[in-house]
Enzyme design. Structure first.
Site, mmCIF file in Angstrom:
data_model
loop_
_atom_site.group_PDB
_atom_site.id
_atom_site.type_symbol
_atom_site.label_atom_id
_atom_site.label_comp_id
_atom_site.label_asym_id
_atom_site.label_seq_id
_atom_site.Cartn_x
_atom_site.Cartn_y
_atom_site.Cartn_z
ATOM 1 N N GLY A 93 61.752 150.497 20.562
ATOM 2 C CA GLY A 93 61.279 151.096 19.308
ATOM 3 C C GLY A 93 59.820 151.478 19.441
ATOM 4 O O GLY A 93 59.131 151.033 20.359
ATOM 5 N N ARG A 186 65.909 160.105 21.828
ATOM 6 C CA ARG A 186 65.961 159.716 23.240
ATOM 7 C C ARG A 186 67.366 159.256 23.592
ATOM 8 O O ARG A 186 68.142 158.906 22.693
ATOM 9 C CB ARG A 186 65.026 158.523 23.477
ATOM 10 C CG ARG A 186 63.621 158.752 23.029
ATOM 11 C CD ARG A 186 62.980 157.452 22.519
ATOM 12 N NE ARG A 186 61.717 157.736 21.831
ATOM 13 C CZ ARG A 186 60.528 157.700 22.404
ATOM 14 N NH1 ARG A 186 60.425 157.328 23.654
ATOM 15 N NH2 ARG A 186 59.446 158.009 21.734
ATOM 16 N N ASP A 255 64.655 155.158 27.600
ATOM 17 C CA ASP A 255 63.908 155.367 26.348
ATOM 18 C C ASP A 255 62.869 156.474 26.502
ATOM 19 O O ASP A 255 62.316 156.950 25.507
ATOM 20 C CB ASP A 255 63.213 154.067 25.901
ATOM 21 C CG ASP A 255 62.409 153.438 27.013
ATOM 22 O OD1 ASP A 255 63.009 153.060 28.038
ATOM 23 O OD2 ASP A 255 61.178 153.339 26.877
HETATM 24 P P1 AMP Z 1 56.212 153.146 27.403
HETATM 25 O O1 AMP Z 1 56.222 152.483 28.733
HETATM 26 O O2 AMP Z 1 54.885 153.760 27.037
HETATM 27 O O3 AMP Z 1 57.339 154.092 27.212
HETATM 28 O O4 AMP Z 1 56.387 151.976 26.341
HETATM 29 C C1 AMP Z 1 57.462 151.085 26.333
HETATM 30 C C2 AMP Z 1 57.526 150.353 25.033
HETATM 31 O O5 AMP Z 1 56.356 149.542 24.837
HETATM 32 C C3 AMP Z 1 57.607 151.248 23.802
HETATM 33 O O6 AMP Z 1 58.473 150.646 22.894
HETATM 34 C C4 AMP Z 1 56.193 151.267 23.313
HETATM 35 O O7 AMP Z 1 56.116 151.570 21.937
HETATM 36 C C5 AMP Z 1 55.738 149.846 23.610
HETATM 37 N N1 AMP Z 1 54.270 149.712 23.733
HETATM 38 C C6 AMP Z 1 53.484 150.206 24.719
HETATM 39 N N2 AMP Z 1 52.188 149.884 24.514
HETATM 40 C C7 AMP Z 1 52.142 149.158 23.360
HETATM 41 C C8 AMP Z 1 51.101 148.534 22.605
HETATM 42 N N3 AMP Z 1 49.820 148.594 22.985
HETATM 43 N N4 AMP Z 1 51.449 147.892 21.472
HETATM 44 C C9 AMP Z 1 52.725 147.816 21.072
HETATM 45 N N5 AMP Z 1 53.752 148.378 21.725
HETATM 46 C C10 AMP Z 1 53.480 149.056 22.870
HETATM 47 MG MG MG Z 2 58.092 155.334 26.029
#
Ligand code: AMP
Ligand code: MG
Length: 490
Positions: A93, A186, A255
């Site tokens: 999410g 997605r 995702d």
């Molecule tokens: P990503 O690798 O950027 O696709 O992120 C994977 C998951 O981690 C997604 O659900 C993002 O919303 C969550 N996420 C990444 N960085 C943060 C953060 N600093 N705080 C909260 N959720 C995060």
């Molecule tokens: Mg992502």
């Protein structure tokens, strides 16, 4: 919650996503920040979205881009999704992104407007919901470069600093990126619906997706099989374009794979200089799951997960559903190869099709790998007949290949000039090379100097122009033994 803002800036927002079953999102307001400051704004994109730049770059506008104010018509939400991360299924999410709504443009197109780094959401788990300035500027540069290259992608409208520090390995300046995308649906959204919703919930999501992204189609007998095939087709076309440009996404989790066929979620992505199938930049991709040469295979793997999530809709009989899904998915590698060859022929100035073209392309790539040739510049050398700075050109096997290529070109009706033009239009003068991106980021983040980044963005905006200015940016980095590394989720 932030104050409501008037409509001076041209907002024309809808919230169609909220018609979906309510377990697919959560109403979530951005968390206001201390002192927002605009550092970059994409005027051209703003205009195409129907937004008025002058009302977004002033104080009220910047509060909006920081999430301190909510534009009129917005009902901010965070979206639910699941995903296979490096092969393992997880609940995810939007943990740090908030969807303001869908902007309806003057051309009557619909674009998600999302604030990334806007604070914690119900999906944040242990995270702070925030993003650092460097990675948000990096997403801005790479996504705009992708757009310039003609590769479907989310776009970047603005970056604002928050005036707050965030804690990573060090203390870093916080920032928020405003991005626009066809949608943020997605593969993981479908996985989430299939796991936690009823078949009717899943059907509502699939119908919404068909209406939003594939409304001009004739769905035929089985509209959900049609959806599967269309998404496969878009991903085949997309990943073929990545391969042709030497782009490595770095974190092709389900995702991070869109239904619209756009590239999203620029984390550890980077462009390849020296050609090698095994190129990996991401620090966490230890086994090379998302290496350059593996991207088409992973796309197929992700699409198989998409097909699995659609099973209850494909047929009421489980076995028949599985058969339909398997038959569809088995066509992916051929689909990919078709798009890939179409683009590779163009890169070599070839208009018509011959069976042996694939061998011609593969031989060239093999030589590039063996001689550690620069990927982008090899194609430029072929396009412009470079004799200098073209090491591969002096090898005897290349000379042999060159002869075969010339003979191949002679076997088509089109004149040489048309071939050259096709090559100019298919081989970029510049890509966002890692050393140049790093130089732009360090000037911006460390010195507050955005000129380097703006110049780079200008150079990358029309990579097929082949200007003198661009040729200064074409040089690969000096070869070192230290590999370039990129980082996730920062
Ligand atoms: P990503 O690798 O950027 O696709 O992120 C994977 C998951 O981690 C997604 O659900 C993002 O919303 C969550 N996420 C990444 N960085 C943060 C953060 N600093 N705080 C909260 N959720 C995060
Ligand atoms: Mg992502």
């Amino acid at each position: 919650m932030g104050k409501k803002s008037g409509n001076d800036a041209g907002w024309n927002l809808e919230n169609s996503y909220m018609r979906l079953p309510d377990f697919l999102y959560k109403k979530t307001n951005p968390t206001p920040v201390q002192s927002p400051g605009l550092v970059i704004f994409n005027k051209k994109l703003g205009v195409s979205l129907g937004l008025h730049a002058e009302d977004l770059i002033n104080e009220t506008g910047v509060e909006l881009l920081a999430g301190n104010r909510i534009p009129e018509g917005s009902i901010p939400i965070a979206q639910s999704y699941a995903g296979h991360q490096f092969g393992h299924f997880t609940m995810l999410g939007d943990g740090r992104a908030v969807l303001l709504g869908e902007q309806i443009t003057p051309e009557n197109e619909r674009f998600d407007i999302q604030l990334k780094g806007a604070g914690r959401t119900p999906y944040s788990r242990g995270g702070d919901g925030r993003a650092a300035l460097g990675p948000m500027l990096r997403e801005y540069i790479i996504s705009e470069a992708m757009h310039g290259l003609g590769i479907p992608t989310s776009r970047s409208l603005a970056v604002v600093t928050t005036g707050e520090s965030i804690i990573r390995e060090n203390e870093l300046p916080g920032a928020i990126l405003t991005r626009a995308a066809d949608s943020h649906l997605r593969v993981g959204t479908f996985q989430y619906a299939a796991n936690w919703g009823s078949t009717e919930d899943l059907r509502a999501l699939a119908d919404y997706t068909l209406e939003r992204h594939f409304s001009d189609g004739d769905y035929g007998e089985n509209r959900y099989l049609y959806l599967l095939q269309k998404v496969m087709e878009r991903q085949a076309a997309l990943v073929a374009k990545w391969q042709q440009a030497g782009f490595i996404h770095g974190v092709m989790n389900t995702d991070n794979m869109t239904i619209s066929g756009e590239t999203i979620d620029y984390g550890p992505c980077a462009f390849m200089d020296t050609y090698h199938q095994n190129t990996v930049f991401s620090s966490i991709d230890i086994d090379g799951r998302y290496a350059y040469g593996n991207q088409p295979h992973i796309a197929g793997w992700n699409l198989a997960r998409f097909a699995e999530s659609l099973l209850p809709l494909l047929h009421e009989n489980e076995e028949q559903a599985l058969e339909l899904a398997q038959e569809a998915i088995s066509a992916f590698s051929e689909m990919f190869r078709f798009h890939w060859m179409k683009g590779m022929r163009a890169k070599l100035g070839i208009f018509n099709e011959e069976k042996k073209d694939i061998a011609l392309v593969e031989t060239l790539l093999r030589m590039m790998q063996k001689h550690q040739a620069d990927y982008t510049n090899t194609f430029l050398a072929l396009t412009f007949n470079w004799q200098e700075n073209f090491e591969l050109g002096s090898s005897p096997e290349f000379k042999e290949w060159y002869q075969l290529w010339q003979e191949r070109l002679a076997r088509q009706e089109e004149a040489e000039a048309s071939s050259r033009q096709l090559m100019r239009d298919s081989n970029p003068a510049v890509i966002p090379r890692n050393h140049q991106v790093e130089a732009a980021l360090s000037a911006a983040v460390e010195d507050g100097d955005y000129h380097v980044m703006e110049r780079l963005l200008h150079i990358l905006s029309d990579p097929y122009a082949h200007t003198d200015e661009q040729s200064k940016f074409a040089a690969p980095p000096v070869k070192t033994s230290i590999p370039y590394r990129t980082y996730c989720g920062t």
